[in-house]
Design an enzyme around this catalytic site. Structure first.
Site, PDB file in Angstrom:
ATOM      1  N   THR A 234       0.834  -1.214   0.000  1.00  0.00           N
ATOM      2  CA  THR A 234       0.000   0.000   0.000  1.00  0.00           C
ATOM      3  C   THR A 234       0.865   1.258   0.000  1.00  0.00           C
ATOM      4  OG1 THR A 234      -0.107  -0.115   2.414  1.00  0.00           O
ATOM      5  CG2 THR A 234      -1.954  -1.051   1.198  1.00  0.00           C
ATOM      6  N   GLY A 235       2.153   1.102   0.251  1.00  0.00           N
ATOM      7  CA  GLY A 235       3.046   2.260   0.269  1.00  0.00           C
ATOM      8  C   GLY A 235       3.443   2.662  -1.147  1.00  0.00           C
TER       9      GLY A 235
ATOM     10  N   TYR B 253      -6.241  -9.159  11.161  1.00  0.00           N
ATOM     11  CA  TYR B 253      -5.541  -7.950  11.623  1.00  0.00           C
ATOM     12  C   TYR B 253      -5.507  -7.911  13.147  1.00  0.00           C
ATOM     13  CZ  TYR B 253      -4.460  -2.891  11.849  1.00  0.00           C
ATOM     14  OH  TYR B 253      -3.894  -1.661  12.091  1.00  0.00           O
TER      15      TYR B 253
ATOM     16  N   TYR C   4       9.843 -11.840  23.520  1.00  0.00           N
ATOM     17  CA  TYR C   4      11.261 -11.559  23.241  1.00  0.00           C
ATOM     18  C   TYR C   4      11.895 -10.723  24.348  1.00  0.00           C
ATOM     19  CZ  TYR C   4      11.947 -13.631  18.621  1.00  0.00           C
ATOM     20  OH  TYR C   4      12.109 -14.522  17.593  1.00  0.00           O
TER      21      TYR C   4
HETATM   22  N1  LIG Z   1      -3.423   4.908  10.243  1.00  0.00           N
HETATM   23  C1  LIG Z   1      -4.108   4.440  11.246  1.00  0.00           C
HETATM   24  O1  LIG Z   1      -5.212   4.915  11.543  1.00  0.00           O
HETATM   25  C2  LIG Z   1      -3.555   3.341  12.087  1.00  0.00           C
HETATM   26  C3  LIG Z   1      -4.263   2.956  13.231  1.00  0.00           C
HETATM   27  C4  LIG Z   1      -3.760   1.920  14.015  1.00  0.00           C
HETATM   28  C5  LIG Z   1      -2.571   1.305  13.665  1.00  0.00           C
HETATM   29  N2  LIG Z   1      -1.898   1.689  12.556  1.00  0.00           N
HETATM   30  C6  LIG Z   1      -0.670   0.961  12.209  1.00  0.00           C
HETATM   31  O2  LIG Z   1       0.318   1.842  11.752  1.00  0.00           O
HETATM   32  C7  LIG Z   1       1.094   1.215  10.723  1.00  0.00           C
HETATM   33  C8  LIG Z   1       1.127   2.084   9.485  1.00  0.00           C
HETATM   34  O3  LIG Z   1      -0.190   2.270   9.011  1.00  0.00           O
HETATM   35  P1  LIG Z   1      -0.533   3.269   7.821  1.00  0.00           P
HETATM   36  O4  LIG Z   1      -1.813   3.922   8.156  1.00  0.00           O
HETATM   37  O5  LIG Z   1       0.639   4.109   7.509  1.00  0.00           O
HETATM   38  O6  LIG Z   1      -0.838   2.235   6.649  1.00  0.00           O
HETATM   39  P2  LIG Z   1      -0.209   2.103   5.187  1.00  0.00           P
HETATM   40  O7  LIG Z   1      -0.937   1.024   4.504  1.00  0.00           O
HETATM   41  O8  LIG Z   1      -0.158   3.438   4.519  1.00  0.00           O
HETATM   42  O9  LIG Z   1       1.290   1.688   5.517  1.00  0.00           O
HETATM   43  C9  LIG Z   1       1.728   0.374   5.725  1.00  0.00           C
HETATM   44  C10 LIG Z   1       3.030   0.200   4.980  1.00  0.00           C
HETATM   45  O10 LIG Z   1       3.539  -1.114   5.217  1.00  0.00           O
HETATM   46  C11 LIG Z   1       3.949  -1.674   3.968  1.00  0.00           C
HETATM   47  N3  LIG Z   1       3.874  -3.159   4.100  1.00  0.00           N
HETATM   48  C12 LIG Z   1       2.775  -3.924   4.293  1.00  0.00           C
HETATM   49  N4  LIG Z   1       3.112  -5.239   4.359  1.00  0.00           N
HETATM   50  C13 LIG Z   1       4.462  -5.297   4.218  1.00  0.00           C
HETATM   51  C14 LIG Z   1       5.397  -6.367   4.195  1.00  0.00           C
HETATM   52  N5  LIG Z   1       5.002  -7.649   4.347  1.00  0.00           N
HETATM   53  N6  LIG Z   1       6.710  -6.082   4.030  1.00  0.00           N
HETATM   54  C15 LIG Z   1       7.119  -4.778   3.883  1.00  0.00           C
HETATM   55  N7  LIG Z   1       6.278  -3.726   3.886  1.00  0.00           N
HETATM   56  C16 LIG Z   1       4.955  -3.993   4.054  1.00  0.00           C
HETATM   57  C17 LIG Z   1       2.998  -1.092   2.961  1.00  0.00           C
HETATM   58  O11 LIG Z   1       3.472  -1.157   1.636  1.00  0.00           O
HETATM   59  C18 LIG Z   1       2.863   0.336   3.461  1.00  0.00           C
HETATM   60  O12 LIG Z   1       3.880   1.159   2.963  1.00  0.00           O
HETATM   61  C19 LIG Z   1       0.467  -0.156  10.499  1.00  0.00           C
HETATM   62  O13 LIG Z   1       1.197  -1.119  11.220  1.00  0.00           O
HETATM   63  C20 LIG Z   1      -0.913  -0.012  11.081  1.00  0.00           C
HETATM   64  O14 LIG Z   1      -1.408  -1.259  11.530  1.00  0.00           O
HETATM   65  C21 LIG Z   1      -2.372   2.684  11.761  1.00  0.00           C
HETATM   66  O1  LIG Z   2      19.404  -9.930  11.739  1.00  0.00           O
HETATM   67  C1  LIG Z   2      18.489 -10.737  11.725  1.00  0.00           C
HETATM   68  C2  LIG Z   2      18.356 -11.803  12.663  1.00  0.00           C
HETATM   69  C3  LIG Z   2      17.289 -12.657  12.574  1.00  0.00           C
HETATM   70  N1  LIG Z   2      16.349 -12.489  11.598  1.00  0.00           N
HETATM   71  C4  LIG Z   2      15.191 -13.390  11.508  1.00  0.00           C
HETATM   72  O2  LIG Z   2      14.525 -13.332  12.744  1.00  0.00           O
HETATM   73  C5  LIG Z   2      13.980 -14.599  13.042  1.00  0.00           C
HETATM   74  C6  LIG Z   2      13.852 -14.760  14.529  1.00  0.00           C
HETATM   75  O3  LIG Z   2      15.100 -14.624  15.126  1.00  0.00           O
HETATM   76  P1  LIG Z   2      15.517 -15.539  16.358  1.00  0.00           P
HETATM   77  O4  LIG Z   2      16.871 -15.110  16.795  1.00  0.00           O
HETATM   78  O5  LIG Z   2      14.410 -15.541  17.342  1.00  0.00           O
HETATM   79  O6  LIG Z   2      15.482 -16.974  15.665  1.00  0.00           O
HETATM   80  P2  LIG Z   2      16.544 -18.112  15.520  1.00  0.00           P
HETATM   81  O7  LIG Z   2      17.611 -17.518  14.641  1.00  0.00           O
HETATM   82  O8  LIG Z   2      16.978 -18.409  16.916  1.00  0.00           O
HETATM   83  O9  LIG Z   2      15.769 -19.220  14.869  1.00  0.00           O
HETATM   84  C7  LIG Z   2      14.924 -15.599  12.386  1.00  0.00           C
HETATM   85  O10 LIG Z   2      14.171 -16.676  11.905  1.00  0.00           O
HETATM   86  C8  LIG Z   2      15.542 -14.832  11.235  1.00  0.00           C
HETATM   87  O11 LIG Z   2      14.905 -15.194  10.032  1.00  0.00           O
HETATM   88  C9  LIG Z   2      16.455 -11.466  10.688  1.00  0.00           C
HETATM   89  O12 LIG Z   2      15.601 -11.298   9.817  1.00  0.00           O
HETATM   90  N2  LIG Z   2      17.517 -10.612  10.777  1.00  0.00           N
END
Ligand SMILES: NC(=O)c1ccc[n+]([C@@H]2O[C@H](COP(=O)([O-])OP(=O)(O)OC[C@H]3O[C@@H](n4cnc5c(N)ncnc54)[C@H](O)[C@@H]3O)[C@@H](O)[C@H]2O)c1
Ligand SMILES: O=c1ccn([C@@H]2O[C@H](COP(=O)(O)OP(=O)(O)O)[C@@H](O)[C@H]2O)c(=O)[nH]1
Ligand SMILES: NC(=O)c1ccc[n+]([C@@H]2O[C@H](COP(=O)([O-])OP(=O)(O)OC[C@H]3O[C@@H](n4cnc5c(N)ncnc54)[C@H](O)[C@@H]3O)[C@@H](O)[C@H]2O)c1
Ligand SMILES: O=c1ccn([C@@H]2O[C@H](COP(=O)(O)OP(=O)(O)O)[C@@H](O)[C@H]2O)c(=O)[nH]1
Ligand SMILES: O=c1ccn([C@@H]2O[C@H](COP(=O)(O)OP(=O)(O)O)[C@@H](O)[C@H]2O)c(=O)[nH]1
Ligand SMILES: O=c1ccn([C@@H]2O[C@H](COP(=O)(O)OP(=O)(O)O)[C@@H](O)[C@H]2O)c(=O)[nH]1
Lengths: 312, 312
Positions: free
Chosen positions: A36-37, A144, A158
């Protein structure tokens, strides 16, 4: 000067956070899959020596060196997060685990962008952080709500297990410039409908309430939380509460135009009310919203007016 | 004859399920990391041509061919699931995603062993499946409760998105032979304490209630659910409710011996009551518990008596 990662930094909230942290002189890295970004939201920083944009999905591991992580990546609006519920859950569970793993390896502090949705359809009003919530674990919004609840639980796991420094912001409805046009959330919908003389669509009777905060307040709150010593969840929102019906009239009044206000079918499990108790944020972060909601609405109307002009 | 995978099949419940499905003539594969499970629980099947035991962790992907999956792998008793909350969450989120991915590729039906813990500390009594629950998202039990809630949500997300056939059993407290001696759950603790003339440890005042089911009833219920057409969550439990205090006396009476009953500190967020409404299981699965709780207790006492004899 810190090395700061912002996941979801090309989104609505994330891009405003980028602006603030870049202006403070930090090194900012954005990771975003552009679900969505949009690059446009951060394009004014591309080429700056302190800025880096990584096109990647946080469901995959990420290995970089950082001091702080603002973890915002997640679809946020109901139509977006329901579009692919499996992906929403993977992002909030596996994605959050990866970011916690990164925080663990780098000994970085991590802030989770959680949500008022963890309270579900609340039975207490306003909502304090100590409220456990009222969430349907298998309803259409659960990808969600439960995704974010699991993400919170992961943060505290953690912390307990690996001594990670965590911060959890429970964000209430936020609006402002750079909201996606087709985002489907109420503020963008109503403003765009009013600007285009289309019917303003209220889902259900419109008696449900929301409390809306302007994006600059949220961003200030997130930075204050990250740099505070408080590590339990904190509500970040504006307690100024409106029924959706009132909100529709306010927007129509400000935009002018010929839209009529219509009622559509109610949404399943739509929370009936939402209002943050922000005592903890006041106490621990010395933070409270400063922008009046209708001032924010005026700015957002101007933004969408411009957007529509450019897209025509 | 079906190819059936049982994750966590070397554990307490899983191993009884193995027995039942092997006796029905199916090909049974167990995947277990032996965190709380033991080879001993299934050793009587090792070498049988229909049986296979895979030593693996479901947090890693698994590629085999199957028709049905009983997904039981997860620590289950409070001391076990709190021992490593990060691992508990990984198992229930990433592990469940892997098993749903496997189900998707094989077009297999998958049954999730969920839990009455999704109801948390319930405000309605007895608990119906429609109750949304009352769970602390960041408390010490949340790694398990929120892990299982996220696992349920994942099941319905995969059903919606990928058309996976899913079944969800919300299991209430179950006991019987092969419970781990150091499992820490109330039935094994009390019986072992009574058998060894040690004090019987009640956490808190003992006014909290639980409803206990004998393991053979649970296993019958799981198989009935897997083979039914009903795909919403179903409570599987025995509504016979006891206070922990009463239960302690009942066990002491049956074992005999010189144990005194003592009160220890109450446990954080310990649910105050728990009793299943099993109307849905009766209606859709034609299932209800058949073993009287105290008959089950007698069998379990005999089991632990034998275990103690062998370990001395
Ligand atoms: N805006 C609100 O009213 C609101 C309220 C409560 C919580 N939040 C939280 O704040 C955060 C940002 O929300 P926002 O309003 O800016 O929404 P948004 O959709 O504009 O931003 C979310 C961003 O995350 C990116 N993204 C999604 N899945 C991803 C993935 N798997 N890997 C990498 N990037 C990924 C999207 O491309 C987007 O840029 C979210 O975590 C949302 O749950 C927002
Ligand atoms: O610099 C880092 C270190 C970890 N991870 C990820 O974070 C997850 C959780 O980390 P954790 O140390 O709990 O897992 P472990 O390596 O012990 O399985 C791992 O599966 C990695 O894929 C990552 O993305 N970046
Ligand atoms: N027994 C009960 O009262 C009860 C109540 C509610 C729900 N349940 C559920 O039923 C299931 C079985 O419980 P149980 O009482 O037999 O517990 P158990 O601890 O005896 O069995 C769990 C099994 O899963 C295995 N396991 C754990 N994590 C694993 C991983 N990451 N990869 C592979 N294997 C793993 C363990 O080694 C063990 O064999 C669990 O999912 C539990 O949550 C049980
Ligand atoms: O065009 C719209 C969009 C949303 N809503 C309602 O406005 C409220 C806020 O919805 P939004 O999607 O902005 O956020 P939520 O707080 O539900 O996540 C909810 O009651 C929606 O049903 C509405 O009436 N019309
Ligand atoms: O036979 C299989 C198929 C998939 N998976 C795992 O299940 C996860 C979820 O599968 P899905 O199809 O949703 O994911 P995708 O492959 O699309 O990322 C994957 O990450 C795989 O690791 C598995 O363990 N066994
Ligand atoms: O030695 C023990 C073990 C457990 N309990 C109590 O017995 C109930 C059931 O605990 P168990 O761990 O068996 O399962 P739970 O239902 O809490 O997951 C809870 O109220 C526990 O506090 C107890 O009083 N003494």
């Amino acid at each position: 000067r810190k090395r700061i990662l912002i996941t979801g930094g090309a989104g609505f909230v994330g891009s405003h956070l980028v602006d603030k942290l870049m202006k403070q002189g930090h090194e900012v890295t954005v990771v975003d899959n552009f679900f969505t970004g949009r690059k446009k939201n951060v394009e004014h920083w591309i080429g700056h020596e302190n800025f880096e944009l990584i096109h990647a999905d946080i469901v995959n591991p990420l290995f970089i060196e950082v001091d702080q992580i603002y973890h915002l990546a997640s679809p946020a609006s109901p139509p977006n997060y329901m579009y692919n519920p499996v992906k929403t859950l993977k992002t909030n569970t596996i994605g959050t685990i990866n970011m916690l793993g990164l925080a663990k390896r780098c000994r970085a502090r991590i802030l989770l962008a959680s949500t008022s949705e963890v309270y579900g359809d609340p039975e207490v009003h306003p909502q304090k952080e100590s409220y456990w919530g009222h969430v349907n674990p298998i309803g259409p919004r659960s990808c969600y709500d439960e995704g974010k609840r699991a993400a919170e639980s992961l943060c505290y796991a953690y912390k307990k297990q690996e001594n990670i420094e965590i911060r959890v912001a429970r964000i209430f409805n936020t609006f402002g410039p750079r909201m996606h046009m087709n985002d489907g959330r109420v503020v963008s919908n109503f403003i765009l409908q009013a600007l285009q003389d289309s019917p303003i669509t209220i889902y259900g009777k419109g008696d449900q309430t929301r409390s809306f905060q302007y994006v600059s307040d949220l961003v200030d709150g997130l930075v204050a939380l990250m740099n505070s010593d408080y590590d339990l969840p904190v509500n970040i929102g504006n307690p100024d509460e409106y029924t959706i019906k009132e909100f529709a009239s306010e927007i129509l009044k400000r935009v002018g135009g010929k839209s009529e206000i219509i009622n559509k079918e109610a949404v399943t499990d739509d929370p009936s009310r939402r209002k943050p108790d922000i005592s903890l944020a006041k106490l621990h972060l010395h933070w409270q919203p400063r922008v009046k909601v209708m001032d924010g609405v005026n700015k957002t109307i101007e933004y969408f007016r411009e957007e529509l002009r450019h897209s025509n």
